[in-house]
Design an enzyme around this catalytic site. Structure first.
Site, PDB file in Angstrom:
ATOM      1  N   THR B 469       0.662  -1.177   0.032  1.00  8.62           N
ATOM      2  CA  THR B 469      -0.197   0.024   0.094  1.00  8.62           C
ATOM      3  C   THR B 469       0.788   1.440   0.168  1.00  8.62           C
ATOM      4  O   THR B 469       0.378   2.400  -0.506  1.00  8.62           O
ATOM      5  CB  THR B 469      -0.829   0.001   1.427  1.00  8.62           C
ATOM      6  N   ARG B 614      -6.163  15.140   3.906  1.00 11.92           N
ATOM      7  CA  ARG B 614      -4.567  15.360   3.203  1.00 11.92           C
ATOM      8  C   ARG B 614      -4.219  14.134   2.553  1.00 11.92           C
ATOM      9  O   ARG B 614      -4.585  12.851   2.925  1.00 11.92           O
ATOM     10  CB  ARG B 614      -3.561  15.512   4.399  1.00 11.92           C
ATOM     11  N   LEU B 616      -1.291  12.106   1.675  1.00  9.97           N
ATOM     12  CA  LEU B 616       0.053  11.826   2.188  1.00  9.97           C
ATOM     13  C   LEU B 616       1.019  11.615   1.084  1.00  9.97           C
ATOM     14  O   LEU B 616       2.291  12.042   1.237  1.00  9.97           O
ATOM     15  CB  LEU B 616      -0.065  10.956   3.094  1.00  9.97           C
ATOM     16  N   ASN B 617       0.611  10.700   0.005  1.00 12.53           N
ATOM     17  CA  ASN B 617       1.360  10.567  -1.237  1.00 12.53           C
ATOM     18  C   ASN B 617       0.495  10.598  -2.250  1.00 12.53           C
ATOM     19  O   ASN B 617      -0.189   9.647  -2.414  1.00 12.53           O
ATOM     20  CB  ASN B 617       2.119   9.255  -0.824  1.00 12.53           C
ATOM     21  N   LYS B 619       1.160   9.674  -5.152  1.00 11.61           N
ATOM     22  CA  LYS B 619       1.148   8.375  -6.231  1.00 11.61           C
ATOM     23  C   LYS B 619       0.789   7.061  -5.541  1.00 11.61           C
ATOM     24  O   LYS B 619      -0.212   6.414  -6.255  1.00 11.61           O
ATOM     25  CB  LYS B 619       2.743   8.109  -6.437  1.00 11.61           C
ATOM     26  N   GLY B 690      -7.626   3.472   1.349  1.00 11.35           N
ATOM     27  CA  GLY B 690      -7.084   2.099   0.902  1.00 11.35           C
ATOM     28  C   GLY B 690      -8.297   1.489   0.406  1.00 11.35           C
ATOM     29  O   GLY B 690      -8.306   0.902  -0.869  1.00 11.35           O
ATOM     30  N   GLU B 691      -9.621   1.682   0.679  1.00  9.36           N
ATOM     31  CA  GLU B 691     -10.871   0.858   0.207  1.00  9.36           C
ATOM     32  C   GLU B 691     -11.746   1.627  -0.590  1.00  9.36           C
ATOM     33  O   GLU B 691     -12.653   1.063  -0.946  1.00  9.36           O
ATOM     34  CB  GLU B 691     -11.394   0.200   1.438  1.00  9.36           C
TER      35      GLU B 691
END
Lengths: 321, 732
Positions: B469, B614, B616-617, B619, B690-691
């Site tokens: 992840t 926010r 965080l990354n 990509k 994530g989901e």
């Protein structure tokens, strides 16, 4: 996987009746890992050559060990038998096609889930035990030619195209070679579902021969649950030529609907000599599926096959819906 | 000092730090190892003298073992032992269980249940012996396999507000439809695997896990040993999708065999065993009732679901989870009923609840929009409540309307034909569909250690897992940003139970929870550096190894005076989790083609627009969204666990027969990330992502199918057999 003896053949006569042949191994290795196949002796025919595609009598001879990838990429196959190239490319994945061979592909086994699970009852795997598919999960099973002993389908694509193209299978045995039309090579289950095809123990496919190309439109339509790497729900192979606005020649074969690639000469007869029309195609399709018999879980295959055939005939003859 | 998160953190500290790496789409630091095959996964360790074990599974669904004919098998070459220990697992552990699941495999509860472990010198010997092992059973009959005919009970107290029946009776527009979704397999690429090695009474497990601190407790409880005796190493995990939240059969069996044999033992589940013994997502039946007034405003909302599990399992697919907060409607009935059947354990698989619940809810909303004569986007926007229905608490933040609007503009939604069957290209019907995305947000207890080394480099440590992840990337980014350290000088160590307990990977909470723990450890270090600089910590600027505040400035290495600074940061959910309705939101836009002859559905375009606090990354967040959308395509079109109702046998237990989407099924996917700050969600102002990408996707696809060919999908996946009878005749 059970322990087994492995030998490499150096000449065809090395193969004995007790041997199980391995070529590309894409199917038999899986089945051995599942212990669906438990051969005591494996003979590897990769050293035997048979990797050439050659021109014969206006047609082609495809060696049994020609890889699926190479066959589909061959310029002569692509030019004269595009149906064959398309059917091959509709199957498996590039990695599997790189390994899989012409002869091996013809000998691949059914993907009936009960056949693939050794603890289920299956007359094909363990003759006499019964058929759990008959009243079980049989969405992918046969609608033609099934018996109460087995309702499995032949799952491949390439053989369906070969049937429409009128190919023959060259078989090499201890007493010499014989040639059988591909329509006779695979068999219906009847009382002997364990036997997929005409090969006798110790016999080997040496090549597949194609008659001279007939031209016209060649289409392979594979209907499936996802866009790739799935066996057909139904498939249609068609080679159609038109002359003077009428269908001059129609060769049709159907996949994943029977224990063997399926053909119905009456359907072809109904088309030949007629002007292409949607009405004609619907009549032909009705004629085909009129003889179909669904299992408990695959009634959808009947309208699906009907519609797939109409779509293919429309595409082949540029007939607009 | 650090503990529960009780009030929104409105400092937005990460917007005032100067390193400039937070949010950037940086590569994962471990990516090179993974794509070159050098990242070591659980089964790939090679402890000396390691034996291989293979599990033997039941070929009946209920019964008990009468006899195991082990003598012949023990005599086979290489065989070291056959284990049928009472402590071996009967079922896998549910997520966050923290204790052993049902043990003693001699009692058989489902087809495919592991019964025994055969251990041999080599994998091949063990596999051969396992297959040859003869077991005789006493088989139970009259076992319930079919959730449709098995009796069901409410999984928890239904939510009933007002009078839904009356709202339906008085509605100007209404929908009453029942949807079915098939069961799913988590189907992670890496199979479940464990290598167990004992050093005296201490056990080391190299395994494939999502939540290590819980898994230690589960394993210790199962083995009847103290948790401190168990060490788990799980630095790389090849996907879990819920199936590795709790321990499974491999770890316990390997540990017991290794103890008995006095040497390390490896147990890897076969692909078939992963399908038949680990978690499934329950199939669902869902009745949706929507009542609306003349303006399309919901007056009633019913969502009743039927799911299944084994007896005694408390997990019931929480189908109505998002329905509770997403749309208005004062008269409500939401409930989940559970049938007890003999199939493998049902548990968390890829966004439990929303993945299938949103699928049906969003399909029903599309039907309501049509009946109310409203654009589906307008209908949704009209029904966004100002506070959570029934709880009257505010939303922490919600970018749903923005996602719908921005997505509509980017996708060209205005080109959609409002009526179905209007666009045909050759054999294909073309249609567009939209759906909302929503997934609850959770903050979980987490701890992490941050160490600022004397040379100014950083070490971040937690038992947090990275299941593909991006945990390694984002935890490093948070620490580097907070302490002004270039990312090249940040090292992250994860997946070791001796490190402080992170949240683990599950429920989309890993990044924001363990990230918050890292954040808090960094805050403590910032305070100490500020003190040394003689500055206030809220005025401290740290970037590229220089600390400054107003006129004061010093290299951080100088402030460290040759010693490291180390802090453990902790976070726990607090009042913010109760005071606010927290969820991540978004919208899906889909274009499909449905073959007018063969009823094959193919995706042409799929866009997801997401707001989850926010980013965080950029990509890794985008990749999470893309992956979720691919699962959504699977859920809509092809994924289906198929059981034989006569004996509960799973019929499609491999990746050939269980149809995950393949590359050719995935066309033009696009993701738009909306920047947002959710101050109540976490100190990072970040929520879970994530989901999110799966939560509603299949609804958008079903709606596009309807727009294309005029057939509503009430049964998923939408395979050709489910459409063909209702498709318009292609020849007319």
């Amino acid at each position: 996987m059970r322990p087994f003896e492995y030998r490499r053949a150096t000449k065809p006569s090395d193969i004995s009746a007790a041997d199980r042949i391995i070529a590309g191994g894409t199917n038999i290795l899986d089945l051995m890992k599942l212990e669906v196949e438990v051969p005591a002796q494996i003979i590897d025919i990769n050293p035997l050559g048979m990797t050439e595609i050659s021109e014969i009598d206006g047609g082609l001879r495809i060696g049994a060990m020609v890889r699926n990838t190479d066959c589909a990429a061959d310029a002569r196959v692509r030019r004269d038998y595009p149906l064959l190239a398309r059917a091959i490319l509709a199957g498996a994945s590039p990695q599997l096609r790189n390994r899989a061979t012409t002869g091996g592909n013809l000998c691949q086994r059914t993907r009936c889930s009960y056949f693939m699970q050794p603890e289920a009852r299956c007359n094909k795997r363990d003759p006499g035990t019964g058929c759990d598919a008959l009243h079980g999960v049989n969405r992918s099973h046969a609608i033609f030619g099934a018996s109460e002993n087995c309702i499995a389908t032949y799952p491949g694509d390439m053989a369906v195209a070969l049937l429409a193209l009128g190919a023959s299978v060259e078989i090499l045995g201890r007493t010499g070679t014989r040639s059988v039309p591909i329509g006779d090579f695979h068999r219906l289950p009847e009382h002997q579902p364990a036997k997929d095809n005409l090969l006798e123990p110790g016999e080997l496919i040496s090549s597949v021969t194609l008659p001279p190309a007939m031209g016209g439109a060649q289409i392979y339509r594979k209907v499936r649950d996802r866009s790739s790497f799935a066996f057909a729900l139904v498939s249609v192979a068609a080679a159609i030529t038109i002359a003077d606005g009428r269908i001059r020649h129609a060769a049709l074969a159907f996949g994943s609907v029977a224990h063997k690639p399926w053909q119905d000469p009456a359907v072809e007869t109904a088309l030949v000599g007629q002007e292409p029309s949607l009405k004609l195609f619907a009549q032909a399709a009705d004629l085909l599926v009129g003889k179909a018999k669904a299992q408990s879980g695959n009634a959808f295959k009947i309208p699906l096959l009907r519609r797939a055939l109409i779509a293919v005939l429309s595409e082949a003859t540029n007939t607009e819906a | 000092m650090f503990g529960t998160f009780d009030s929104p953190d409105q400092r937005n500290l990460l917007d005032r730090t100067g390193q400039g790496i937070i949010g950037k789409g940086l590569d994962r630091p471990e990516a090179g190892l993974k794509v070159t095959g050098r990242a070591t996964y659980a089964a790939e360790y090679r402890p000396e003298n390691c034996a291989d074990g293979v599990l033997v599974t039941a070929t009946v669904a209920q019964g008990k073992i009468l006899q195991i004919e082990s003598e012949k098998i023990e005599a086979l070459p290489g065989v070291l032992g056959i284990f049928t220990d009472k402590l071996m697992l009967r079922r896998p552990a549910q997520g966050t269980a923290g204790r052993a699941p049902a043990q003693d495999p001699r009692q058989i509860e489902y087809h495919g249940q592991p019964l025994a472990l055969v251990v041999a010198e080599t994998f091949e010997q063990a596999m051969h012996a396992a297959k040859a092992l003869c077991i005789t059973y006493e088989r139970h009959h009259d076992v319930p396999y079919d959730p449709e005919t098995a009796p069901s009970e409410p999984a928890e107290k239904p939510i009933i507000l007002g009078d839904l029946d009356e709202a339906m009776a008085n509605a100007a527009h209404k929908v009453d439809a029942t949807y079915e979704t098939a069961g799913h397999a988590s189907a992670a690429m890496e199979p479940h695997a464990s290598i167990a090695s004992w050093q005296g009474d201490d056990l080391t497990i190299w395994g494939s896990f999502q939540m290590i601190s819980h898994n230690v407790k589960e394993l210790a409880d199962a083995l009847r040993i103290a948790p401190k005796r168990v060490r788990i190493l799980s630095p790389y995990v090849g996907g879990g999708f819920g199936s590795k939240l709790g321990i499974s059969h491999d770890a316990v069996a390997a540990a017991l065999a290794a103890k008995a044999l006095g040497r390390p033992v490896r147990v890897v589940l076969t692909r078939q065993q992963v399908f038949t013994t680990i978690m499934r997502r329950s199939e669902t039946r869902q009745r949706l009732r929507l009542a609306a007034d003349g303006d399309g405003r919901l007056t009633g909302l019913g969502h009743e679901a039927w799911v299944s599990n084994l007896p005694q399992e408390s997990f019931a697919e929480p189908v109505t989870q998002a329905t509770q907060f997403l749309y208005g409607g004062e008269n409500r009935k939401l409930c989940v009923n559970i049938a007890r059947i003999s199939r493998l354990t049902a548990g968390s698989v890829r966004a439990p609840g929303e993945a299938v619940g949103m699928q049906a809810l969003e399909a029903a909303m599309d039907e309501l929009a049509e009946r109310a004569g409203l654009d589906p986007i307008e209908l949704r926007k009209r029904n966004l409540p100002s506070s959570e229905p029934g709880k009257d608490r505010p939303y922490s933040s919600r970018m749903l309307a923005e996602a719908l609007d921005q997505g509509a503009a980017a996708f060209g939604w205005h080109e959609r034909q409002p009526k179905p069957c209007m666009t045909r290209e050759g054999e294909w019907w073309i249609g567009l569909g939209v759906a909302s995305a929503a997934r609850v947000n959770m903050l979980m207890p987490a701890a992490a250690r941050v160490r600022l080394e004397p040379d100014g480099s950083l070490l971040v440590q937690s038992d947090q897992t990275d299941i593909g992840t991006g945990s390694y990337a984002i935890l490093g980014q948070i620490a580097g940003e907070m302490l002004g350290v270039p990312i090249e000088r940040v090292r992250v160590e994860l997946g070791d139970s001796e490190l402080p307990s992170g949240a683990g990977s599950g429920g989309s909470f890993g990044a924001s929870s363990t990230g918050s723990a890292v954040f808090r450890a960094c805050e403590a270090i910032r305070d100490r550096l500020a003190h040394r600089l003689g500055a206030r910590s809220d005025r401290l600027d740290l970037r590229n190894g220089i600390a400054s505040s107003g006129e004061r400035s010093a290299p951080v290495a100088e402030l460290l005076r040759g010693y490291a600074l180390e802090e453990i940061g902790r976070i726990k959910p607090g009042k913010t989790q109760i005071d606010y309705a927290q969820a991540s939101y978004g919208a899906f836009f889909c274009e499909v083609a449905v073959n007018a002859f063969t009823a094959e559905t193919r995706i042409r375009r799929l866009l997801g627009v997401f707001g989850f606090g926010r980013v965080l990354n950029q990509k890794t967040a985008r990749s999470q969204c893309l992956g979720g959308m691919v699962w959504g395509i699977g859920s809509a079109l092809s994924e289906e666990l198929s059981f034989d109702l006569r004996d509960g046998r799973l019929m499609n237990h491999d990746l050939e027969q269980y149809h995950l989407p393949v590359h050719a099924d995935i066309p033009d996917l696009d993701v738009i990330l909306l920047e947002e700050r959710d101050t109540a969600a976490s100190p990072l102002q970040a929520k879970g992502v994530g989901e999110l990408g799966i939560c509603g996707t299949a609804g958008a696809i079903a709606n596009a199918v309807y727009n294309a060919c005029g057939v509503r999908a009430y049964s998923f996946p939408i395979t050709p057999d489910r459409l063909i009878d209702r498709l318009p005749e292609p020849l007319t």
